[in-house]
Enzyme design. Structure first.
Site, PDB file in Angstrom:
ATOM      1  N   ASN A  86       0.807  -1.227   0.000  1.00  0.00           N
ATOM      2  CA  ASN A  86       0.000   0.000   0.000  1.00  0.00           C
ATOM      3  C   ASN A  86       0.841   1.280   0.000  1.00  0.00           C
ATOM      4  O   ASN A  86       0.356   2.328  -0.433  1.00  0.00           O
ATOM      5  CB  ASN A  86      -0.909  -0.034   1.240  1.00  0.00           C
ATOM      6  CG  ASN A  86      -1.496   1.306   1.571  1.00  0.00           C
ATOM      7  OD1 ASN A  86      -2.471   1.740   0.962  1.00  0.00           O
ATOM      8  ND2 ASN A  86      -0.900   2.014   2.532  1.00  0.00           N
ATOM      9  N   TYR A 151       3.179   9.131 -11.397  1.00  0.00           N
ATOM     10  CA  TYR A 151       2.270   8.340 -10.553  1.00  0.00           C
ATOM     11  C   TYR A 151       1.493   7.322 -11.384  1.00  0.00           C
ATOM     12  O   TYR A 151       1.449   6.130 -11.057  1.00  0.00           O
ATOM     13  CB  TYR A 151       1.312   9.294  -9.832  1.00  0.00           C
ATOM     14  CG  TYR A 151       0.320   8.599  -8.930  1.00  0.00           C
ATOM     15  CD1 TYR A 151       0.727   8.040  -7.714  1.00  0.00           C
ATOM     16  CD2 TYR A 151      -1.029   8.505  -9.266  1.00  0.00           C
ATOM     17  CE1 TYR A 151      -0.176   7.412  -6.878  1.00  0.00           C
ATOM     18  CE2 TYR A 151      -1.939   7.879  -8.429  1.00  0.00           C
ATOM     19  CZ  TYR A 151      -1.504   7.337  -7.233  1.00  0.00           C
ATOM     20  OH  TYR A 151      -2.404   6.711  -6.402  1.00  0.00           O
TER      21      TYR A 151
HETATM   22  N1  LIG Z   1      -5.745   8.896  -1.183  1.00  0.00           N
HETATM   23  C1  LIG Z   1      -6.198   8.667  -2.413  1.00  0.00           C
HETATM   24  O1  LIG Z   1      -7.013   9.420  -2.964  1.00  0.00           O
HETATM   25  C2  LIG Z   1      -5.710   7.469  -3.193  1.00  0.00           C
HETATM   26  C3  LIG Z   1      -6.385   7.118  -4.375  1.00  0.00           C
HETATM   27  C4  LIG Z   1      -5.945   6.004  -5.096  1.00  0.00           C
HETATM   28  C5  LIG Z   1      -4.874   5.267  -4.646  1.00  0.00           C
HETATM   29  N2  LIG Z   1      -4.240   5.626  -3.495  1.00  0.00           N
HETATM   30  C6  LIG Z   1      -3.096   4.828  -3.083  1.00  0.00           C
HETATM   31  O2  LIG Z   1      -3.324   4.314  -1.783  1.00  0.00           O
HETATM   32  C7  LIG Z   1      -2.085   4.214  -1.091  1.00  0.00           C
HETATM   33  C8  LIG Z   1      -2.187   4.940   0.245  1.00  0.00           C
HETATM   34  O3  LIG Z   1      -2.522   6.298   0.005  1.00  0.00           O
HETATM   35  P1  LIG Z   1      -2.855   7.298   1.227  1.00  0.00           P
HETATM   36  O4  LIG Z   1      -3.642   8.415   0.672  1.00  0.00           O
HETATM   37  O5  LIG Z   1      -3.361   6.534   2.380  1.00  0.00           O
HETATM   38  O6  LIG Z   1      -1.386   7.860   1.553  1.00  0.00           O
HETATM   39  P2  LIG Z   1      -0.745   8.336   2.950  1.00  0.00           P
HETATM   40  O7  LIG Z   1       0.289   9.344   2.598  1.00  0.00           O
HETATM   41  O8  LIG Z   1      -1.803   8.716   3.918  1.00  0.00           O
HETATM   42  O9  LIG Z   1      -0.052   7.017   3.466  1.00  0.00           O
HETATM   43  C9  LIG Z   1       1.031   6.460   2.765  1.00  0.00           C
HETATM   44  C10 LIG Z   1       1.982   5.831   3.766  1.00  0.00           C
HETATM   45  O10 LIG Z   1       3.106   5.321   3.033  1.00  0.00           O
HETATM   46  C11 LIG Z   1       4.277   5.624   3.776  1.00  0.00           C
HETATM   47  N3  LIG Z   1       5.439   5.631   2.884  1.00  0.00           N
HETATM   48  C12 LIG Z   1       5.790   6.586   1.981  1.00  0.00           C
HETATM   49  N4  LIG Z   1       6.967   6.273   1.410  1.00  0.00           N
HETATM   50  C13 LIG Z   1       7.357   5.090   1.949  1.00  0.00           C
HETATM   51  C14 LIG Z   1       8.501   4.262   1.768  1.00  0.00           C
HETATM   52  N5  LIG Z   1       9.477   4.586   0.917  1.00  0.00           N
HETATM   53  N6  LIG Z   1       8.588   3.122   2.493  1.00  0.00           N
HETATM   54  C15 LIG Z   1       7.596   2.785   3.377  1.00  0.00           C
HETATM   55  N7  LIG Z   1       6.507   3.542   3.597  1.00  0.00           N
HETATM   56  C16 LIG Z   1       6.396   4.684   2.888  1.00  0.00           C
HETATM   57  C17 LIG Z   1       3.996   6.986   4.384  1.00  0.00           C
HETATM   58  O11 LIG Z   1       4.841   7.264   5.498  1.00  0.00           O
HETATM   59  C18 LIG Z   1       2.532   6.844   4.783  1.00  0.00           C
HETATM   60  O12 LIG Z   1       2.381   6.337   6.101  1.00  0.00           O
HETATM   61  C19 LIG Z   1      -1.020   4.746  -2.037  1.00  0.00           C
HETATM   62  O13 LIG Z   1      -0.425   3.671  -2.731  1.00  0.00           O
HETATM   63  C20 LIG Z   1      -1.816   5.611  -2.995  1.00  0.00           C
HETATM   64  O14 LIG Z   1      -1.191   5.743  -4.250  1.00  0.00           O
HETATM   65  C21 LIG Z   1      -4.626   6.699  -2.761  1.00  0.00           C
END
Ligand SMILES: NC(=O)c1ccc[n+]([C@@H]2O[C@H](COP(=O)([O-])OP(=O)(O)OC[C@H]3O[C@@H](n4cnc5c(N)ncnc54)[C@H](O)[C@@H]3O)[C@@H](O)[C@H]2O)c1
Length: 244
Positions: A86, A151
């Site tokens: 994730n 992305y």
């Molecule tokens: N929020 C949205 O609208 C959305 C939509 C579609 C997909 N996503 C995907 O869902 C996932 C989570 O998104 P989110 O909005 O919860 O993000 P978020 O920023 O709230 O959480 C992401 C987490 O990943 C961690 N992280 C970042 N780089 C890292 C690394 N190198 N190693 C380990 N951990 C790392 C961060 O510290 C954070 O805790 C992502 O893959 C994102 O692309 C999000």
């Protein structure tokens, strides 16, 4: 409740990953988290659900750290049955603003991280002839969505990787699928672009903002035994905006 083994979730210190951790703990999984920041809040939530928790500060772009994390999870919790890749970053930049370093960073976390965590954990699943891997893409891959070249390229890579890996590990009882969320209400995404929350949800069949909790049922299914014959698939959880 039946112990369903250990679910490893990257990036579960915050946002959607944290919601996955809570739901999978409620489902009966012990939870291991790899994140670059402290996962104390997630720990409290998982333990409140009555499950064991293990976390380490791990950058998923590091081959050494991901391998060592897998060893630590095996030693601390064991019985690794699920992996949810994730962790992700999504800098909001036009193609003109996207320099090579930004490109490398995004591909590094979103795609290399998914590859490296799979490399580290698949051997433990092969040993048991059972595993469930859920990779995280985004419905932006299927949309007209500007400002996200790195992305969307990374998430396309995640879908391709998933299909290819599924073809190789099905024989070992391991299923690999993708959840592709739509725009979801997290602090990180709101910090990147608060304005899209005004208009994007209106384009969904279910026209309201998606909360992390709206996504957890899909992951719960994909890591369960009920998904026994689902592999290589991408499930959009976006309120019906895209049809893939
Ligand atoms: N929020 C949205 O609208 C959305 C939509 C579609 C997909 N996503 C995907 O869902 C996932 C989570 O998104 P989110 O909005 O919860 O993000 P978020 O920023 O709230 O959480 C992401 C987490 O990943 C961690 N992280 C970042 N780089 C890292 C690394 N190198 N190693 C380990 N951990 C790392 C961060 O510290 C954070 O805790 C992502 O893959 C994102 O692309 C999000």
């Amino acid at each position: 409740m039946i112990n369903k083994g250990t679910a490893v979730i990257t990036g579960a210190a915050n946002g959607i990953g944290q919601a996955y951790a809570v739901r999978l703990a409620q489902d009966g999984f012990d939870i291991a988290v790899a994140d670059v920041v402290d996962a104390d809040k997630t720990k409290a939530l998982v333990e409140a659900a009555g499950r064991k928790f293990f976390a380490a500060i791990i950058d998923v772009t590091s081959p050494e750290a991901t391998l060592s994390f897998a060893k630590q999870v095996q030693e601390n919790l064991g019985n690794i049955t699920a992996l949810v890749n994730n962790a992700g970053i999504y800098p909001w930049k036009s193609f003109a603003e996207t320099d090579f370093q930004t490109w490398r960073n995004v591909i590094g976390v979103n795609l290399d991280g998914t590859f490296l965590m799979s490399k580290a954990f698949v051997p433990y699943m092969i040993e048991k002839k059972y595993g469930r891997i859920v990779n995280v893409a985004s419905t932006t891959f299927f949309l007209n969505a500007p400002q996200m070249t790195a992305y969307i390229a990374s998430k396309g890579g995640v879908i391709g990787f998933t299909r290819a890996l599924a073809s190789e590990v099905g024989v070992d009882g391991i299923n690999v699928n993708v959840i592709a969320p739509g725009l979801t209400n997290t602090k990180s995404m709101r910090d990147e672009n608060a304005e899209i929350y005004e208009f994007l949800p209106k384009m969904q069949a279910i026209p309201r903002v998606i909360e992390p909790e709206d996504l957890v049922g899909v992951v719960s299914f994909l890591v369960s035994k009920d998904s026994a014959f689902v592999t290589g698939q991408t499930i959009a959880a976006d309120g019906g905006q895209v049809r893939n």
